[in-house]
Design a protein around this motif. Sequence first.
Motif, PDB file in Angstrom:
ATOM      1  N   VAL A 149      17.814 -15.633  15.386  1.00  0.00           N
ATOM      2  CA  VAL A 149      16.407 -15.280  15.217  1.00  0.00           C
ATOM      3  C   VAL A 149      15.961 -14.492  16.437  1.00  0.00           C
ATOM      4  CG1 VAL A 149      14.058 -16.096  14.831  1.00  0.00           C
ATOM      5  CG2 VAL A 149      15.983 -17.379  13.881  1.00  0.00           C
ATOM      6  N   LEU A 150      15.398 -13.315  16.202  1.00  0.00           N
ATOM      7  CA  LEU A 150      14.833 -12.512  17.279  1.00  0.00           C
ATOM      8  C   LEU A 150      13.394 -12.954  17.519  1.00  0.00           C
ATOM      9  CD1 LEU A 150      16.059  -8.958  16.198  1.00  0.00           C
ATOM     10  CD2 LEU A 150      17.182 -10.566  17.738  1.00  0.00           C
ATOM     11  N   PHE A 151      13.067 -13.239  18.771  1.00  0.00           N
ATOM     12  CA  PHE A 151      11.715 -13.667  19.150  1.00  0.00           C
ATOM     13  C   PHE A 151      11.040 -12.534  19.916  1.00  0.00           C
ATOM     14  CE2 PHE A 151       8.700 -15.487  22.143  1.00  0.00           C
ATOM     15  CZ  PHE A 151       7.984 -16.376  21.368  1.00  0.00           C
ATOM     16  N   ASN A 152       9.916 -12.044  19.384  1.00  0.00           N
ATOM     17  CA  ASN A 152       9.171 -10.943  20.000  1.00  0.00           C
ATOM     18  C   ASN A 152       9.993  -9.656  20.050  1.00  0.00           C
ATOM     19  OD1 ASN A 152       6.674 -10.061  21.064  1.00  0.00           O
ATOM     20  ND2 ASN A 152       7.479 -10.122  23.147  1.00  0.00           N
ATOM     21  N   ARG A 153      10.889  -9.489  19.124  1.00  0.00           N
ATOM     22  CA  ARG A 153      11.680  -8.276  18.965  1.00  0.00           C
ATOM     23  C   ARG A 153      12.069  -8.153  17.498  1.00  0.00           C
ATOM     24  NH1 ARG A 153      10.427  -7.170  23.391  1.00  0.00           N
ATOM     25  NH2 ARG A 153      11.637  -6.306  25.128  1.00  0.00           N
ATOM     26  N   THR A 154      12.302  -6.928  17.067  1.00  0.00           N
ATOM     27  CA  THR A 154      12.896  -6.709  15.750  1.00  0.00           C
ATOM     28  C   THR A 154      13.967  -5.636  15.886  1.00  0.00           C
ATOM     29  OG1 THR A 154      11.330  -4.959  15.135  1.00  0.00           O
ATOM     30  CG2 THR A 154      10.742  -7.219  14.525  1.00  0.00           C
ATOM     31  N   GLN A 155      14.868  -5.602  14.927  1.00  0.00           N
ATOM     32  CA  GLN A 155      15.791  -4.481  14.799  1.00  0.00           C
ATOM     33  C   GLN A 155      16.232  -4.401  13.345  1.00  0.00           C
ATOM     34  OE1 GLN A 155      18.713  -6.510  17.694  1.00  0.00           O
ATOM     35  NE2 GLN A 155      20.118  -5.416  16.340  1.00  0.00           N
ATOM     36  N   PRO A 156      16.579  -3.209  12.893  1.00  0.00           N
ATOM     37  CA  PRO A 156      16.873  -3.013  11.462  1.00  0.00           C
ATOM     38  C   PRO A 156      18.252  -3.521  11.065  1.00  0.00           C
ATOM     39  CG  PRO A 156      17.149  -0.956  12.650  1.00  0.00           C
ATOM     40  CD  PRO A 156      16.607  -1.937  13.645  1.00  0.00           C
ATOM     41  N   ASP A 157      18.405  -4.833  11.046  1.00  0.00           N
ATOM     42  CA  ASP A 157      19.667  -5.443  10.624  1.00  0.00           C
ATOM     43  C   ASP A 157      19.329  -6.610   9.694  1.00  0.00           C
ATOM     44  OD1 ASP A 157      22.084  -7.029  10.484  1.00  0.00           O
ATOM     45  OD2 ASP A 157      22.803  -5.942  12.252  1.00  0.00           O
ATOM     46  N   PRO A 158      19.724  -6.531   8.434  1.00  0.00           N
ATOM     47  CA  PRO A 158      19.335  -7.554   7.454  1.00  0.00           C
ATOM     48  C   PRO A 158      19.919  -8.934   7.746  1.00  0.00           C
ATOM     49  CG  PRO A 158      20.997  -6.088   6.528  1.00  0.00           C
ATOM     50  CD  PRO A 158      20.578  -5.481   7.839  1.00  0.00           C
ATOM     51  N   ARG A 159      20.849  -9.044   8.686  1.00  0.00           N
ATOM     52  CA  ARG A 159      21.438 -10.338   9.006  1.00  0.00           C
ATOM     53  C   ARG A 159      20.633 -11.111  10.040  1.00  0.00           C
ATOM     54  NH1 ARG A 159      27.029  -7.239  10.103  1.00  0.00           N
ATOM     55  NH2 ARG A 159      25.459  -6.050  11.261  1.00  0.00           N
ATOM     56  N   LEU A 160      19.588 -10.476  10.587  1.00  0.00           N
ATOM     57  CA  LEU A 160      18.821 -11.081  11.670  1.00  0.00           C
ATOM     58  C   LEU A 160      17.394 -11.358  11.222  1.00  0.00           C
ATOM     59  CD1 LEU A 160      19.982  -8.727  14.567  1.00  0.00           C
ATOM     60  CD2 LEU A 160      20.954 -10.941  13.931  1.00  0.00           C
ATOM     61  N   ALA A 161      16.956 -12.601  11.406  1.00  0.00           N
ATOM     62  CA  ALA A 161      15.550 -12.934  11.186  1.00  0.00           C
ATOM     63  C   ALA A 161      14.775 -12.594  12.457  1.00  0.00           C
ATOM     64  CB  ALA A 161      15.397 -14.410  10.846  1.00  0.00           C
ATOM     65  N   SER A 162      13.478 -12.400  12.335  1.00  0.00           N
ATOM     66  CA  SER A 162      12.674 -12.100  13.521  1.00  0.00           C
ATOM     67  C   SER A 162      11.271 -12.659  13.365  1.00  0.00           C
ATOM     68  CB  SER A 162      12.604 -10.589  13.766  1.00  0.00           C
ATOM     69  OG  SER A 162      11.965  -9.927  12.694  1.00  0.00           O
ATOM     70  N   VAL A 163      10.665 -12.960  14.522  1.00  0.00           N
ATOM     71  CA  VAL A 163       9.286 -13.439  14.552  1.00  0.00           C
ATOM     72  C   VAL A 163       8.539 -12.613  15.601  1.00  0.00           C
ATOM     73  CG1 VAL A 163       7.750 -15.374  15.036  1.00  0.00           C
ATOM     74  CG2 VAL A 163       9.922 -15.776  13.863  1.00  0.00           C
TER      75      VAL A 163
END
Length: 342
Positions: A149-163
């Motif tokens: 899980v990415l916290f305070n970040r995103t990136q265009p990868d469908p395998r990663l959740a983000s908040v």
Amino acid sequence: MAGDPPSRVTSLDVARRAGVSQSAVSRVFTPGASASKRTVEKVRKAAEELGYRPNVLARAMITGKSRIIGLVVAYLDNHFYPLAVERLSVELQRQGYHVLVFMASNTIGDVQSVMQEILDYQVDGIVLASVSMSSVLAGRCDDLGIPVVLFNRTQPDPRLASVVTDNHEGGRQIAHHLVAGGAARIGYIAGFEGASTQIEREAGFLEGLDEAGARLEFRGVGNFQHETARAAALEMFAGRDRPDAVFVCNDHMAFAVMDVLRAKLGLDVPGDVAVAGFDDVPIASWAAYDLTSFRQPLDAMVSRTVEVLMERIADDAVTPRRHTLQGELVRRSSTRPTEDRA
């Protein structure tokens, strides 16, 4: 013989002392497992008398679950992240997990090295705060069944959740606020150019300026670093042609900018220059700065991050997705008063 190390106390020893089964001892020391209050009391008492401590690593080898979460963070000099690390750690511990904190820079090579170390601990999940990861590492974690899980970040990868907070909307609201306060020559000091937070905040700021009939006149780069932000401010404001308002991509840099404006250049905030930041860390409310800032909902971000991570640990079929939370513009005396509610 004298001098021989004492033999290690085992769960079987505790079971015999407490008068329960060995499996009952295991349940008492396994987070989330069921055991009666009486059994817990007897086992805990026996364990204390014998000096027993459960072997977490041995249990991990048996169950395949380490109950360990890897937390990777950069920018600890930015006050937002020590708070985030503390609250994430507390919340994960409440869920029965141990937290290992790793430091990394924003370079892919450094993150890759740290990630390899994390995977060696056979962690059950990973939270990346303020850093990104390569697609190769994302694929490896996915193959190993380790949710990220990415916290305070995103990136265009469908395998990663983000908040994340709605960084775009935050930048947009700050633009409307500065223009409504009478700003005509507007500047922006960016963070690390590769960070999703920087990209989204600036995009929202530019959109808001356009909506308000204004445009960006000055731009500098602070890289989310105090000294670099100071240098950017000195360059931007040293001449006669200077901004009368500036949005700084986060509070940590905004404090550096305000120090330069007042102590080095003798400018009044907000009389000569209105200043706005992003994050709303506790220092932003101190009288020394009283900084207008877009508040990130830290507690809600932490809760959602842990919730997402627990869901994915429990069921790897859960689809990772981006979770965007709403923040709030907190108006203080570093900007000019307005009646806007954009």
